[in-house]
Design a protein around this motif. Structure first.
Motif, short mmCIF file in Angstrom:
data_model
loop_
_atom_site.label_atom_id
_atom_site.label_comp_id
_atom_site.label_asym_id
_atom_site.label_seq_id
_atom_site.Cartn_x
_atom_site.Cartn_y
_atom_site.Cartn_z
N THR A 160 1.16 -37.13 0.30
CA THR A 160 1.15 -37.97 1.49
C THR A 160 0.98 -39.43 1.09
OG1 THR A 160 0.13 -36.17 2.76
CG2 THR A 160 0.07 -38.37 3.72
N LEU A 161 1.92 -40.27 1.51
CA LEU A 161 1.89 -41.69 1.19
C LEU A 161 1.40 -42.48 2.39
CD1 LEU A 161 2.77 -43.93 -0.89
CD2 LEU A 161 4.96 -43.98 0.34
N LYS A 162 0.46 -43.42 2.15
CA LYS A 162 -0.12 -44.22 3.23
C LYS A 162 -0.08 -45.70 2.88
CE LYS A 162 -3.38 -40.61 4.71
NZ LYS A 162 -4.81 -40.29 4.97
N LYS A 163 0.02 -46.52 3.92
CA LYS A 163 -0.11 -47.96 3.76
C LYS A 163 -1.58 -48.30 3.48
CE LYS A 163 3.66 -49.09 6.97
NZ LYS A 163 4.03 -49.80 8.22
N PRO A 164 -1.86 -49.53 3.04
CA PRO A 164 -3.26 -49.91 2.79
C PRO A 164 -4.17 -49.74 4.00
CG PRO A 164 -1.78 -51.49 1.77
CD PRO A 164 -0.92 -50.57 2.58
N ASP A 165 -3.61 -49.83 5.22
CA ASP A 165 -4.44 -49.67 6.42
C ASP A 165 -4.60 -48.21 6.84
OD1 ASP A 165 -1.96 -49.00 7.43
OD2 ASP A 165 -1.85 -50.65 8.87
N GLY A 166 -4.03 -47.27 6.06
CA GLY A 166 -4.17 -45.85 6.36
C GLY A 166 -3.03 -45.24 7.13
N THR A 167 -2.07 -46.04 7.57
CA THR A 167 -0.92 -45.53 8.31
C THR A 167 -0.03 -44.70 7.39
OG1 THR A 167 -0.92 -47.48 9.73
CG2 THR A 167 1.07 -46.14 9.73
N VAL A 168 0.33 -43.49 7.83
CA VAL A 168 1.17 -42.60 7.02
C VAL A 168 2.60 -43.12 6.97
CG1 VAL A 168 2.12 -40.28 6.80
CG2 VAL A 168 -0.27 -40.58 7.49
N ILE A 169 3.15 -43.23 5.77
CA ILE A 169 4.54 -43.64 5.58
C ILE A 169 5.45 -42.42 5.53
CG2 ILE A 169 6.16 -44.75 4.00
CD1 ILE A 169 3.88 -46.56 3.10
N GLY A 170 5.03 -41.42 4.78
CA GLY A 170 5.85 -40.21 4.64
C GLY A 170 5.11 -39.12 3.89
N THR A 171 5.69 -37.94 3.89
CA THR A 171 5.11 -36.78 3.23
C THR A 171 6.18 -36.06 2.43
OG1 THR A 171 3.49 -36.48 5.01
CG2 THR A 171 3.86 -34.61 3.54
N TYR A 172 5.84 -35.71 1.21
CA TYR A 172 6.75 -34.95 0.35
C TYR A 172 6.17 -33.57 0.12
CZ TYR A 172 9.21 -33.37 -3.85
OH TYR A 172 9.94 -32.63 -4.76
N ILE A 173 6.98 -32.52 0.35
CA ILE A 173 6.53 -31.13 0.16
C ILE A 173 7.42 -30.45 -0.86
CG2 ILE A 173 6.23 -28.88 1.27
CD1 ILE A 173 5.53 -30.30 3.84
N GLN A 174 6.76 -29.86 -1.85
CA GLN A 174 7.47 -29.13 -2.90
C GLN A 174 6.88 -27.73 -3.00
OE1 GLN A 174 8.71 -31.23 -6.47
NE2 GLN A 174 7.86 -29.61 -7.76
N HIS A 175 7.66 -26.71 -2.64
CA HIS A 175 7.20 -25.33 -2.69
C HIS A 175 7.23 -24.83 -4.14
CE1 HIS A 175 7.13 -24.76 1.69
NE2 HIS A 175 8.23 -25.52 1.71
#
Length: 266
Positions: A160-175
């Protein structure tokens, strides 16, 4: 790269001297004879000499390394068109992105404030094998660009990638079941919609990521390094190189930095 060579040299000296001292103690305390445990003594001695030699080698490389003055006006994250991540020998994991002259531009380190970060001195825990771990992507002077979290739920890895303020930018899922032989996964927007599908071309991890219009957004190559002949990189054989499409956003670049850091075999 100069910091990497300096710390690699120190690491070689410490490990080499430690092994040689252990070999001496082993000879006087545990050694019974070359026909009994002589192989162990020889292996310790050879390893110690090898590591000590590596220390001298990288010390010589460090002394000959010529730093190029960084031009501050050229530095901006949006203008970065490639990624050359190198590990810095240290107790806790630390990686730096260097340019074609070997000069560091940004760094990835465990996030401050989490008690579990002290356990990341064990390499097996660096990718969230036992508990979730968080890393900061920042400039060399400490300005935070983004934070990402790696969580292993046994069945899948979730980044899970977040901006410095905690806002989520995106999520990567690898099974895990689908990526046992080669890396593949899905990058999602913060709202859950699919952003990019990623699948390595081979077991080495080479990959080309295209957008909806067929334009290349990023390429990842293991072993194919355009600067291998440059003085800054001639002394190291392990290279993984990422190039970015000129049209992608800062957020997409940060997402790829997170994913390719996760893919690093170091």
């Amino acid at each position: 790269m100069k910091e990497i060579y300096r710390k690699t040299s120190i690491f070689g000296y410490i490990v080499g001297i430690g092994l040689l001292l252990f070999g001496i103690l082993y000879y006087f305390i545990w050694f019974e004879g070359f026909s009994v445990n002589g192989d162990d003594l020889i292996q310790v001695g050879i390893s110690g000499v090898f590591m000590l030699g590596a220390g001298f080698y990288f010390k010589n490389v460090h002394d000959k390394f010529v730093e190029v003055d960084a031009i501050e006006s050229e530095w901006n994250m949006e203008g970065i068109g490639e990624l050359n991540l190198k590990r810095v020998p240290s107790i806790l994991p630390k990686f730096v992105h260097v340019d074609h002259d070997g000069q560091p531009l940004l760094q990835i380190r465990p996030s401050e404030g989490q008690l579990r970060r002290v356990f990341l001195c064990f390499p097996i825990l660096e990718k969230g094998a036992v508990f979730p771990v968080e890393y900061d992507i920042s400039t060399m002077d400490g300005a935070l660009l983004a934070t990402f979290r790696i969580q292993n739920s046994v069945k899948q890895f979730t980044l899970t990638l977040k901006k410095p303020d905690g806002t989520v930018i995106g999520t990567y899922i690898q099974h895990l079941t689908k990526s046992a032989m080669k890396n593949r996964g899905t990058l999602y927007h913060a709202d859950g919609s699919v952003w990019r599908q990623l699948e390595a071309n081979n077991m080495a991890g080479d990959i080309d990521i295209l957008d909806e219009e067929g334009r290349r957004t990023a390429s990842y190559r293991y072993g194919l390094f355009p600067y291998a002949a440059h003085p800054a990189f001639q002394s190291t054989a392990h290279h993984e190189h990422v190039s970015f499409g000129s049209h992608i956003s800062l957020e997409e670049k940060l997402s790829y930095i997170m994913i390719f850091f996760f893919w690093l075999a170091v």
